[in-house]
Enzyme design. Sequence first.
Site, short mmCIF file in Angstrom:
data_model
loop_
_atom_site.label_atom_id
_atom_site.label_comp_id
_atom_site.label_asym_id
_atom_site.label_seq_id
_atom_site.Cartn_x
_atom_site.Cartn_y
_atom_site.Cartn_z
N CYS A 21 -1.26 0.62 7.26
CA CYS A 21 -2.69 0.34 7.41
C CYS A 21 -3.10 -0.91 6.63
O CYS A 21 -3.28 -1.99 7.19
CB CYS A 21 -3.53 1.53 6.96
SG CYS A 21 -3.31 3.03 7.93
N ARG A 22 -3.24 -0.76 5.32
CA ARG A 22 -3.80 -1.83 4.50
C ARG A 22 -2.87 -3.02 4.31
O ARG A 22 -3.27 -4.17 4.51
CB ARG A 22 -4.22 -1.28 3.14
CG ARG A 22 -5.33 -0.23 3.24
CD ARG A 22 -5.59 0.47 1.95
NE ARG A 22 -4.47 1.38 1.64
CZ ARG A 22 -4.33 2.02 0.50
NH1 ARG A 22 -5.21 1.86 -0.46
NH2 ARG A 22 -3.31 2.84 0.32
N SER A 23 -1.64 -2.77 3.88
CA SER A 23 -0.75 -3.91 3.59
C SER A 23 -0.36 -4.69 4.84
O SER A 23 -0.31 -5.92 4.79
CB SER A 23 0.46 -3.49 2.76
OG SER A 23 1.20 -2.47 3.38
N CYS A 81 0.86 -1.18 0.00
CA CYS A 81 0.00 0.00 0.00
C CYS A 81 0.90 1.23 0.00
O CYS A 81 2.08 1.12 -0.33
CB CYS A 81 -0.98 -0.01 1.18
SG CYS A 81 -0.24 0.17 2.81
N ASN A 137 2.53 1.48 4.20
CA ASN A 137 2.78 0.19 4.84
C ASN A 137 2.49 0.24 6.34
O ASN A 137 3.18 -0.37 7.14
CB ASN A 137 4.21 -0.30 4.55
CG ASN A 137 4.47 -1.74 4.95
OD1 ASN A 137 5.59 -2.08 5.33
ND2 ASN A 137 3.49 -2.60 4.88
N ASP A 143 -8.05 3.52 1.40
CA ASP A 143 -7.10 3.90 2.44
C ASP A 143 -7.88 4.48 3.63
O ASP A 143 -8.53 5.51 3.51
CB ASP A 143 -6.12 4.95 1.90
CG ASP A 143 -4.97 5.24 2.84
OD1 ASP A 143 -5.03 4.83 4.03
OD2 ASP A 143 -3.99 5.86 2.40
#
Length: 176
Positions: free
Chosen positions: A23-25, A18, A21, A135
């Site tokens: 939150c999402r990933s 993301c 690196n 995001d």
Amino acid sequence: MNESKQSESQKVRVLFVCMGNICRSPTAHGVFRQLVVERDLSHRVEIDSAGTHAYHVGEPPDPRARATALERGIDIGDLRARLAERADFESFDYVLAMDRDNYRILSSLCPAGMESKLRLFMEFAPDLGVRDVPDPYYGGARGFDQVFDLVEAASRGLLEDLLKRHLRSASAMPSR
């Protein structure tokens, strides 16, 4: 080839990417790691996560991402942000972008001939009709719940893909 080298070369390597690196990933990293552990495939699958921007290198995941994951039984507190790099395309079999913006950035890093490794993560949950994992950084806790739900669905689809394409002998194993 010695046994440990042979085992290492048979691993399927997956990288989630993301922007920062945090939150999402890392959420995808943690969710997918848990699924892999549940199927007793840790010796066959290597997982990492990275960001396309160096804003948070060395930092743990966002506290809201950690809290959401912990509420769902997954600890991602051990993960640390790093920057995605060109060499990742040589090291990983799957480089999975959380959204189209990060996909474009990764495309510019991707060496010729390795384009097939780069995919949008949500391709593994086609029934949801969602292309991007949004995001949640500037939103509230609800955004992190939505990210977790999307990531969980795509992670299950990714695991099924790996079982079909790379881990055939393991696909007969029951899930726990």
